[in-house]
Design a protein around this motif. Structure first.
Motif, PDB file in Angstrom:
ATOM      1  N   ARG A 300      69.060  38.435  25.333  1.00 43.94           N
ATOM      2  CA  ARG A 300      68.205  39.151  26.265  1.00 43.94           C
ATOM      3  C   ARG A 300      66.725  38.975  25.923  1.00 43.94           C
ATOM      4  N   TYR A 301      65.967  38.647  26.966  1.00 43.52           N
ATOM      5  CA  TYR A 301      64.514  38.539  26.866  1.00 43.52           C
ATOM      6  C   TYR A 301      63.885  39.374  27.974  1.00 43.52           C
ATOM      7  N   ASN A 302      62.877  40.159  27.611  1.00 42.34           N
ATOM      8  CA  ASN A 302      62.069  40.886  28.582  1.00 42.34           C
ATOM      9  C   ASN A 302      60.631  40.373  28.485  1.00 42.34           C
ATOM     10  N   THR A 303      60.057  40.000  29.607  1.00 36.93           N
ATOM     11  CA  THR A 303      58.704  39.459  29.631  1.00 36.93           C
ATOM     12  C   THR A 303      57.844  40.265  30.582  1.00 36.93           C
ATOM     13  N   SER A 304      56.690  40.710  30.101  1.00 36.78           N
ATOM     14  CA  SER A 304      55.708  41.413  30.931  1.00 36.78           C
ATOM     15  C   SER A 304      54.455  40.563  31.020  1.00 36.78           C
ATOM     16  N   ILE A 305      53.958  40.374  32.238  1.00 31.52           N
ATOM     17  CA  ILE A 305      52.786  39.527  32.470  1.00 31.52           C
ATOM     18  C   ILE A 305      51.759  40.318  33.271  1.00 31.52           C
ATOM     19  N   PHE A 306      50.549  40.412  32.730  1.00 29.90           N
ATOM     20  CA  PHE A 306      49.431  41.051  33.419  1.00 29.90           C
ATOM     21  C   PHE A 306      48.408  39.968  33.763  1.00 29.90           C
ATOM     22  N   THR A 307      47.974  39.940  35.015  1.00 30.33           N
ATOM     23  CA  THR A 307      47.029  38.919  35.461  1.00 30.33           C
ATOM     24  C   THR A 307      45.902  39.573  36.245  1.00 30.33           C
ATOM     25  N   ILE A 308      44.680  39.142  35.972  1.00 30.81           N
ATOM     26  CA  ILE A 308      43.518  39.578  36.740  1.00 30.81           C
ATOM     27  C   ILE A 308      42.703  38.339  37.090  1.00 30.81           C
ATOM     28  N   SER A 309      42.280  38.247  38.331  1.00 30.15           N
ATOM     29  CA  SER A 309      41.517  37.082  38.770  1.00 30.15           C
ATOM     30  C   SER A 309      40.499  37.485  39.825  1.00 30.15           C
ATOM     31  N   PHE A 310      39.419  36.710  39.876  1.00 29.78           N
ATOM     32  CA  PHE A 310      38.358  36.936  40.856  1.00 29.78           C
ATOM     33  C   PHE A 310      37.960  35.590  41.455  1.00 29.78           C
ATOM     34  N   ARG A 311      37.645  35.610  42.729  1.00 24.96           N
ATOM     35  CA  ARG A 311      37.117  34.413  43.399  1.00 24.96           C
ATOM     36  C   ARG A 311      35.810  34.780  44.106  1.00 24.96           C
ATOM     37  N   TYR A 312      34.775  33.996  43.800  1.00 26.89           N
ATOM     38  CA  TYR A 312      33.445  34.225  44.374  1.00 26.89           C
ATOM     39  C   TYR A 312      33.032  32.990  45.158  1.00 26.89           C
ATOM     40  N   GLU A 313      32.615  33.184  46.398  1.00 29.31           N
ATOM     41  CA  GLU A 313      32.203  32.081  47.266  1.00 29.31           C
ATOM     42  C   GLU A 313      30.756  32.299  47.700  1.00 29.31           C
ATOM     43  N   PRO A 314      29.785  31.833  46.906  1.00 30.27           N
ATOM     44  CA  PRO A 314      28.375  32.066  47.250  1.00 30.27           C
ATOM     45  C   PRO A 314      27.947  31.366  48.525  1.00 30.27           C
ATOM     46  N   ILE A 315      28.478  30.142  48.753  1.00 28.08           N
ATOM     47  CA  ILE A 315      28.238  29.421  49.988  1.00 28.08           C
ATOM     48  C   ILE A 315      29.571  28.842  50.454  1.00 28.08           C
ATOM     49  N   ARG A 316      29.633  28.462  51.709  1.00 31.70           N
ATOM     50  CA  ARG A 316      30.890  27.994  52.297  1.00 31.70           C
ATOM     51  C   ARG A 316      31.452  26.794  51.538  1.00 31.70           C
ATOM     52  N   GLU A 317      32.749  26.876  51.179  1.00 35.58           N
ATOM     53  CA  GLU A 317      33.492  25.810  50.497  1.00 35.58           C
ATOM     54  C   GLU A 317      33.079  25.591  49.043  1.00 35.58           C
ATOM     55  N   LEU A 318      32.316  26.500  48.477  1.00 38.32           N
ATOM     56  CA  LEU A 318      32.009  26.459  47.046  1.00 38.32           C
ATOM     57  C   LEU A 318      32.576  27.723  46.417  1.00 38.32           C
ATOM     58  N   ASN A 341      47.756  34.781  25.399  1.00 39.44           N
ATOM     59  CA  ASN A 341      46.670  35.020  26.341  1.00 39.44           C
ATOM     60  C   ASN A 341      46.186  33.687  26.892  1.00 39.44           C
ATOM     61  N   TYR A 342      45.771  33.726  28.148  1.00 39.91           N
ATOM     62  CA  TYR A 342      45.317  32.501  28.796  1.00 39.91           C
ATOM     63  C   TYR A 342      44.198  32.860  29.754  1.00 39.91           C
ATOM     64  N   ALA A 343      43.128  32.049  29.756  1.00 40.74           N
ATOM     65  CA  ALA A 343      41.986  32.318  30.624  1.00 40.74           C
ATOM     66  C   ALA A 343      41.303  31.015  31.004  1.00 40.74           C
ATOM     67  N   TYR A 344      40.644  31.020  32.161  1.00 39.31           N
ATOM     68  CA  TYR A 344      39.831  29.871  32.545  1.00 39.31           C
ATOM     69  C   TYR A 344      38.765  30.293  33.552  1.00 39.31           C
ATOM     70  N   ILE A 345      37.732  29.477  33.617  1.00 41.90           N
ATOM     71  CA  ILE A 345      36.695  29.572  34.642  1.00 41.90           C
ATOM     72  C   ILE A 345      36.665  28.231  35.358  1.00 41.90           C
ATOM     73  N   ARG A 346      36.679  28.250  36.679  1.00 40.14           N
ATOM     74  CA  ARG A 346      36.793  27.016  37.435  1.00 40.14           C
ATOM     75  C   ARG A 346      35.834  27.026  38.623  1.00 40.14           C
ATOM     76  N   MET A 347      35.252  25.877  38.899  1.00 43.41           N
ATOM     77  CA  MET A 347      34.434  25.709  40.096  1.00 43.41           C
ATOM     78  C   MET A 347      35.132  24.716  41.019  1.00 43.41           C
ATOM     79  N   VAL A 348      35.260  25.073  42.293  1.00 46.36           N
ATOM     80  CA  VAL A 348      35.904  24.227  43.276  1.00 46.36           C
ATOM     81  C   VAL A 348      34.941  23.996  44.446  1.00 46.36           C
ATOM     82  N   PHE A 349      34.740  22.730  44.785  1.00 45.88           N
ATOM     83  CA  PHE A 349      33.847  22.397  45.895  1.00 45.88           C
ATOM     84  C   PHE A 349      34.609  21.596  46.921  1.00 45.88           C
ATOM     85  N   GLY A 350      34.668  22.077  48.150  1.00 43.61           N
ATOM     86  CA  GLY A 350      35.369  21.399  49.210  1.00 43.61           C
ATOM     87  C   GLY A 350      34.406  20.743  50.185  1.00 43.61           C
TER      88      GLY A 350
END
Length: 351
Positions: A300-318, A341-350
């Motif tokens: 038997r394994y019990n796994t608890s996962i807590f996740t928090i994330s934010f997305r900010y779009e200062p201009i369209r498609e960024l 623990n796992y974390a990242y910061i990412r920038m996406v440009f479309g």
């Protein structure tokens, strides 16, 4: 090569021959998600190697129909002679009752070893009957799903997933061949009249041996990755998510998952001591594994996962994404706790 990439592309033809009717044909390779599910899906999640496919979609009135025939690969072997292609055929009829609910019934067949089988290109036939007439070599799956839309701001979903056939053993629900799964979920927008807030709650249960097959090459996997729900067989999950739009540019998500799993037991040499039906690449072994197995048997394994994330779009498609996840896995059999623990910061440009 022991890994895979995400090369994709497709060609699609779409037409509306008469009012309220649409028809499309598509050939390609891309992410495919089929079925319902807020955290993940029982039917086809898209969290696996891309699939090469032919697809037809038809909509007219209350009826919606999808047929798909795809190919993927099996588990990797260093000896190229041992690698192989596997195919799967999918179809689903959905009935849409306006302001009430959508109800669907579908099926999947996984097969290999003989190239594309024309028997599974017929869109107006029940695949399981065909599979039996082809000497019962393939892996047949059936599912029912429903999504409501009759309550304002509240959506309910449900899926029942049946791997193979349990009709002959309905009185023995703990029999290994009763490979069933179900999922129930709810999406509530603007709860308690709080605008820009949404809540999701979902429960998923997958019995032992679901997604597996007596023939490993017909398991419900691609490159050893599950095509279905990520928790795998002999597991259940409570999933919840809170999402809030702080502004037009900033959105936050808070998620919690609690997963219980019964895993296979192995000796020091890596041999299976007890098959709990947890590995989709290891089906029930006739004459070796017991015919009856209780849910969550095994280690038997019990796994608890807590996740928090934010997305900010200062201009369209960024986009700027901030992600943090904490996972705590408890091995209840051996009284071991592993935190990560796992974390990242990412920038996406479309463009």
């Amino acid at each position: 090569v022991g890994n895979y990439d995400f090369t994709e592309g497709y060609l699609r033809y779409y037409t509306e021959p008469v009012d309220s009717m649409s028809l499309s044909f598509q050939i390609g390779r891309e992410v495919i998600k089929l079925g319902y599910g807020y955290g993940d899906r029982l039917t086809l999640t898209g969290n696996h190697p891309y699939i090469d496919f032919f697809r037809t979609d038809f909509n007219y009135g209350i009826l919606s129909y999808t047929a798909l025939h795809g190919s993927t690969i099996g588990e990797f072997h260093a000896n190229r002679e041992d690698n192989y292609t596997k195919f799967f055929a999918y179809n689903r009829f959905k009935f849409k009752f306006k302001n009430l609910f959508d109800f669907g019934i579908g099926e999947v067949i996984v097969y290999n070893g003989r190239g594309i089988d024309p028997a599974y290109f017929n869109p107006f036939i029940f695949y399981k009957f065909v599979e039996m007439s082809l000497q019962d070599r393939d892996n047949g799956l059936v599912f029912l799903d429903i999504q409501t839309n009759f309550i304002k701001n509240l959506e309910l979903q449900g899926t029942f997933f049946l791997d193979e056939n349990i009709i002959g053993h309905l009185q023995e629900m703990n029999r290994f061949s009763n490979k069933t799964a179900y999922q129930l979920g709810a999406f509530w927008y603007s709860p308690f009249s709080i605008n820009d807030l949404s809540l999701v709650f979902e429960y998923t249960k997958i019995r032992p041996y679901v997604y597996s097959h007596i023939t490993i090459k017909n398991s419900y996997t691609a490159h050893s990755e599950l095509l279905g729900h990520h928790i795998g067989p002999n597991s259940d999950e409570i999933y919840s998510r809170l999402s809030y739009n702080f502004s037009q540019k900033l959105r936050g998500n808070f998620e919690f998952q609690h997963i219980r799993t019964g895993k296979n037991q192995y000796d020091a040499l890596g041999n299976i001591v007890f098959n709990a039906g947890n590995d989709p690449l290891i089906g029930h072994r006739e004459g070796v594994d017991p015919k009856h197995i209780d849910f969550l048997d095994g280690d038997r394994y019990n796994t608890s996962i807590f996740t928090i994330s934010f997305r900010y779009e200062p201009i369209r498609e960024l986009y700027f994404d901030l992600f943090y996840q904490h996972q705590s896995e408890k091995d209840l059999t051996n009284n071991i706790i592993i935190n990560s623990n796992y974390a990242y910061i990412r920038m996406v440009f479309g463009f």
